[in-house]
Design a protein around this motif. Structure first.
Motif, short mmCIF file in Angstrom:
data_model
loop_
_atom_site.label_atom_id
_atom_site.label_comp_id
_atom_site.label_asym_id
_atom_site.label_seq_id
_atom_site.Cartn_x
_atom_site.Cartn_y
_atom_site.Cartn_z
N LEU A 41 20.56 65.22 71.33
CA LEU A 41 19.31 64.61 71.79
C LEU A 41 19.48 63.15 72.18
N LEU A 42 20.56 62.50 71.74
CA LEU A 42 20.81 61.12 72.16
C LEU A 42 21.00 61.03 73.67
N ALA B 51 12.60 55.07 71.33
CA ALA B 51 13.80 54.51 71.96
C ALA B 51 14.55 53.58 71.00
N HIS B 52 13.84 52.89 70.13
CA HIS B 52 14.50 52.03 69.15
C HIS B 52 15.36 52.87 68.20
N LEU B 53 14.86 54.03 67.85
CA LEU B 53 15.60 54.93 66.97
C LEU B 53 16.85 55.46 67.67
N THR B 54 16.72 55.78 68.95
CA THR B 54 17.88 56.22 69.73
C THR B 54 18.96 55.14 69.69
N ARG B 55 18.57 53.93 69.93
CA ARG B 55 19.52 52.79 69.92
C ARG B 55 20.12 52.61 68.53
N ILE C 219 20.54 54.83 66.08
CA ILE C 219 21.48 55.90 65.75
C ILE C 219 22.78 55.70 66.52
N THR C 220 22.67 55.31 67.78
CA THR C 220 23.87 55.05 68.59
C THR C 220 24.70 53.92 67.98
N VAL C 221 24.05 52.84 67.60
CA VAL C 221 24.76 51.70 66.99
C VAL C 221 25.40 52.12 65.66
N ALA D 205 29.31 52.07 64.94
CA ALA D 205 29.82 51.22 63.86
C ALA D 205 30.72 52.01 62.92
N VAL D 206 30.32 53.21 62.60
CA VAL D 206 31.13 54.04 61.70
C VAL D 206 32.43 54.44 62.38
N ILE D 207 32.38 54.75 63.67
CA ILE D 207 33.60 55.09 64.40
C ILE D 207 34.53 53.88 64.43
N ALA D 208 33.98 52.69 64.67
CA ALA D 208 34.79 51.48 64.74
C ALA D 208 35.42 51.17 63.38
N PHE D 209 34.80 51.62 62.31
CA PHE D 209 35.32 51.36 60.97
C PHE D 209 36.58 52.18 60.68
#
Length: 125
Positions: A30-31, A80-84, A86-88, A92-96
């Protein structure tokens, strides 16, 4: 109707929504845009009943909204704020992940991309 919940309530709802791998897969689908239960079921190789049950949970958590379209119902991330957010969070978890490259070009987060920063973080552990 949107209401203001406590921070604990919000964290609990998000945690419940994302704690199940199937719900997480639906959220990731859904993202990229709105979806319909039958199409989501096909895309994720799930039964429509299973998808509908998980969408009901996501609606109950306030993360997904249902929009009637004639005889069909379109589902989308509620805001839309929630979409952003969840994306962030996912980025962030992937970058970790130590073995994953940073998802952002020109990242300035200490310890994320620079080998010297990574060595500094390792020394602090």
């Amino acid at each position: 109707m949107l209401t203001i919940g406590s921070r604990v309530d919000v964290m609990t709802r998000l945690g419940r929504a994302m704690s199940d791998p199937t719900r997480s897969r639906i959220l990731l689908e859904l993202l990229s845009g709105p979806g319909y239960p039958a199409r989501l079921a096909d895309a994720l190789d799930l039964t429509r009943t299973n998808v509908s049950n998980h969408l009901a949970c996501l609606r109950g958590c306030g993360i997904v909204a249902a929009v009637p379209e004639g005889r069909s119902t379109r589902y989308e991330i509620a805001d839309a704020h929630l979409t952003r957010a969840i994306t962030v969070l996912v980025d962030a978890v992937i970058a970790f992940d130590d073995d994953a490259p940073c998802a952002t070009d020109g990242c300035t987060v200490p310890g994320c991309c620079s080998p010297s920063d990574t060595e500094t973080v390792e020394a602090l552990r």
